[in-house]
Design a protein around this motif. Structure first.
Motif, mmCIF file in Angstrom:
data_model
loop_
_atom_site.group_PDB
_atom_site.id
_atom_site.type_symbol
_atom_site.label_atom_id
_atom_site.label_comp_id
_atom_site.label_asym_id
_atom_site.label_seq_id
_atom_site.Cartn_x
_atom_site.Cartn_y
_atom_site.Cartn_z
ATOM 1 N N VAL A 3 0.839 -1.159 -0.051
ATOM 2 C CA VAL A 3 0.101 -0.011 0.018
ATOM 3 C C VAL A 3 0.720 1.253 0.067
ATOM 4 C CG1 VAL A 3 -1.732 1.388 1.404
ATOM 5 C CG2 VAL A 3 -1.959 -1.145 1.148
ATOM 6 N N GLU A 4 0.661 2.066 -1.161
ATOM 7 C CA GLU A 4 1.671 3.310 -1.001
ATOM 8 C C GLU A 4 0.642 4.497 -1.157
ATOM 9 O OE1 GLU A 4 4.835 3.328 -1.059
ATOM 10 O OE2 GLU A 4 5.181 1.260 -1.887
ATOM 11 N N VAL A 5 1.084 5.545 -0.440
ATOM 12 C CA VAL A 5 0.296 6.754 -0.304
ATOM 13 C C VAL A 5 1.092 7.771 -0.813
ATOM 14 C CG1 VAL A 5 -0.799 8.178 1.655
ATOM 15 C CG2 VAL A 5 -0.670 5.710 1.856
ATOM 16 N N GLU A 6 0.474 8.490 -1.661
ATOM 17 C CA GLU A 6 1.080 9.700 -2.518
ATOM 18 C C GLU A 6 1.701 10.720 -1.295
ATOM 19 O OE1 GLU A 6 0.186 13.290 -5.659
ATOM 20 O OE2 GLU A 6 -1.109 11.074 -5.729
ATOM 21 N N GLY A 7 2.832 11.237 -1.364
ATOM 22 C CA GLY A 7 3.394 12.171 -0.447
ATOM 23 C C GLY A 7 3.975 11.663 0.696
ATOM 24 N N LEU A 8 3.830 10.422 0.968
ATOM 25 C CA LEU A 8 4.135 9.611 2.048
ATOM 26 C C LEU A 8 5.421 8.682 1.713
ATOM 27 C CD1 LEU A 8 1.137 8.997 4.400
ATOM 28 C CD2 LEU A 8 2.605 11.370 4.461
ATOM 29 N N HIS A 9 6.518 8.621 2.318
ATOM 30 C CA HIS A 9 7.579 7.905 1.990
ATOM 31 C C HIS A 9 8.490 7.466 3.100
ATOM 32 C CE1 HIS A 9 10.287 11.221 1.710
ATOM 33 N NE2 HIS A 9 9.199 11.652 1.200
ATOM 34 N N HIS A 10 9.524 6.690 2.863
ATOM 35 C CA HIS A 10 10.531 6.421 3.887
ATOM 36 C C HIS A 10 11.914 6.797 3.607
ATOM 37 C CE1 HIS A 10 7.185 3.630 5.293
ATOM 38 N NE2 HIS A 10 7.788 4.170 6.505
ATOM 39 N N GLY A 11 12.034 7.779 2.776
ATOM 40 C CA GLY A 11 13.202 8.463 2.371
ATOM 41 C C GLY A 11 13.968 7.761 1.111
ATOM 42 N N GLY A 12 13.197 7.225 0.511
ATOM 43 C CA GLY A 12 13.774 6.372 -0.712
ATOM 44 C C GLY A 12 14.029 4.860 -0.617
ATOM 45 N N VAL A 13 13.785 4.388 0.621
ATOM 46 C CA VAL A 13 14.038 3.117 0.804
ATOM 47 C C VAL A 13 12.734 1.987 0.604
ATOM 48 C CG1 VAL A 13 15.674 3.276 2.927
ATOM 49 C CG2 VAL A 13 13.139 2.948 3.541
ATOM 50 N N PRO A 14 13.131 1.068 -0.080
ATOM 51 C CA PRO A 14 11.906 0.113 -0.854
ATOM 52 C C PRO A 14 11.003 -0.197 0.123
ATOM 53 C CG PRO A 14 14.077 -1.050 -0.753
ATOM 54 C CD PRO A 14 14.504 0.170 -0.149
ATOM 55 N N ILE A 15 10.276 0.491 1.276
ATOM 56 C CA ILE A 15 9.377 -0.164 2.237
ATOM 57 C C ILE A 15 8.142 0.629 1.732
ATOM 58 C CG2 ILE A 15 8.897 -0.076 4.558
ATOM 59 C CD1 ILE A 15 11.791 0.283 4.900
ATOM 60 N N PRO A 16 7.095 -0.138 1.687
ATOM 61 C CA PRO A 16 5.634 0.362 1.406
ATOM 62 C C PRO A 16 5.165 1.076 2.526
ATOM 63 C CG PRO A 16 5.426 -1.747 1.524
ATOM 64 C CD PRO A 16 6.994 -1.655 1.519
ATOM 65 N N MET A 17 4.192 2.018 2.671
ATOM 66 C CA MET A 17 3.548 2.676 3.666
ATOM 67 C C MET A 17 2.691 1.545 4.630
ATOM 68 S SD MET A 17 4.814 5.638 4.337
ATOM 69 C CE MET A 17 3.752 5.745 5.681
ATOM 70 N N ALA A 18 2.230 0.702 3.792
ATOM 71 C CA ALA A 18 1.454 -0.607 4.488
ATOM 72 C C ALA A 18 1.553 -1.729 3.813
ATOM 73 C CB ALA A 18 -0.045 0.015 4.849
ATOM 74 N N CYS A 19 1.018 -2.869 4.266
ATOM 75 C CA CYS A 19 0.841 -4.015 3.537
ATOM 76 C C CYS A 19 -0.426 -4.465 3.826
ATOM 77 C CB CYS A 19 1.771 -5.014 3.993
ATOM 78 S SG CYS A 19 1.848 -6.509 3.159
ATOM 79 N N ARG A 20 -1.307 -5.102 2.822
ATOM 80 C CA ARG A 20 -2.709 -5.737 3.101
ATOM 81 C C ARG A 20 -2.388 -7.127 2.736
ATOM 82 N NH1 ARG A 20 -8.376 -3.984 2.565
ATOM 83 N NH2 ARG A 20 -9.407 -5.571 2.941
ATOM 84 N N VAL A 21 -2.892 -8.121 3.556
ATOM 85 C CA VAL A 21 -2.987 -9.328 3.460
ATOM 86 C C VAL A 21 -4.400 -9.770 3.842
ATOM 87 C CG1 VAL A 21 -2.192 -11.818 3.987
ATOM 88 C CG2 VAL A 21 -0.582 -9.832 3.881
#
Length: 132
Positions: A7-25
């Protein structure tokens, strides 16, 4: 096809590291750290209360992007630089969850956060029905 969805959210990030804002299972939605980051400028305000307000606004954005609402939240965990941030957290907590009979679990953990961070939050939600 994987049962897991980033789950990605426009404008929110972790400084360029490849981590999504959330995960849905399936019905489970789990966030990464949600910061008090302004989604337009990317800036972190110096003021604790401003960061907390942005954390709660960003939590709503993460939930929405993951197909959830605040009604689906089971637990919020706050990591704080200083326990005094709890007053600002309580204010927004009561606004987001006004019914004392229907509040999620919450844990506030003091710790050594990066210098610009006063607070960060992790969300655990269980989505009992599909939302658009």
């Amino acid at each position: 096809m994987s049962a897991r969805r980033s789950v990605e959210v426009e404008g929110l990030h972790h400084g360029g590291v490849p981590i999504p804002m959330a995960c849905r299972v399936g019905p489970l939605l789990v966030s990464s750290s949600v910061l008090g980051q302004d989604p337009v400028t990317g800036a972190l305000p110096d003021d604790v209360a401003e960061q907390v307000a942005l954390v709660f606004a960003n939590v709503r954005r993460v939930l929405e992007a993951g197909g959830a609402t605040t009604d689906h939240v089971a637990k919020l965990t706050f990591h704080v630089r200083d326990r005094s941030a709890r007053a600002a957290i309580d204010e927004h907590w009561l606004a987001m969850f006004p019914d004392p009979a229907s509040r999620p679990a919450r844990h506030t953990v003091p710790g050594d956060l990066p210098p610009a961070f006063h607070v960060q939050c992790e969300v655990l939600a269980y989505v009992t029905e599909e939302t658009p």
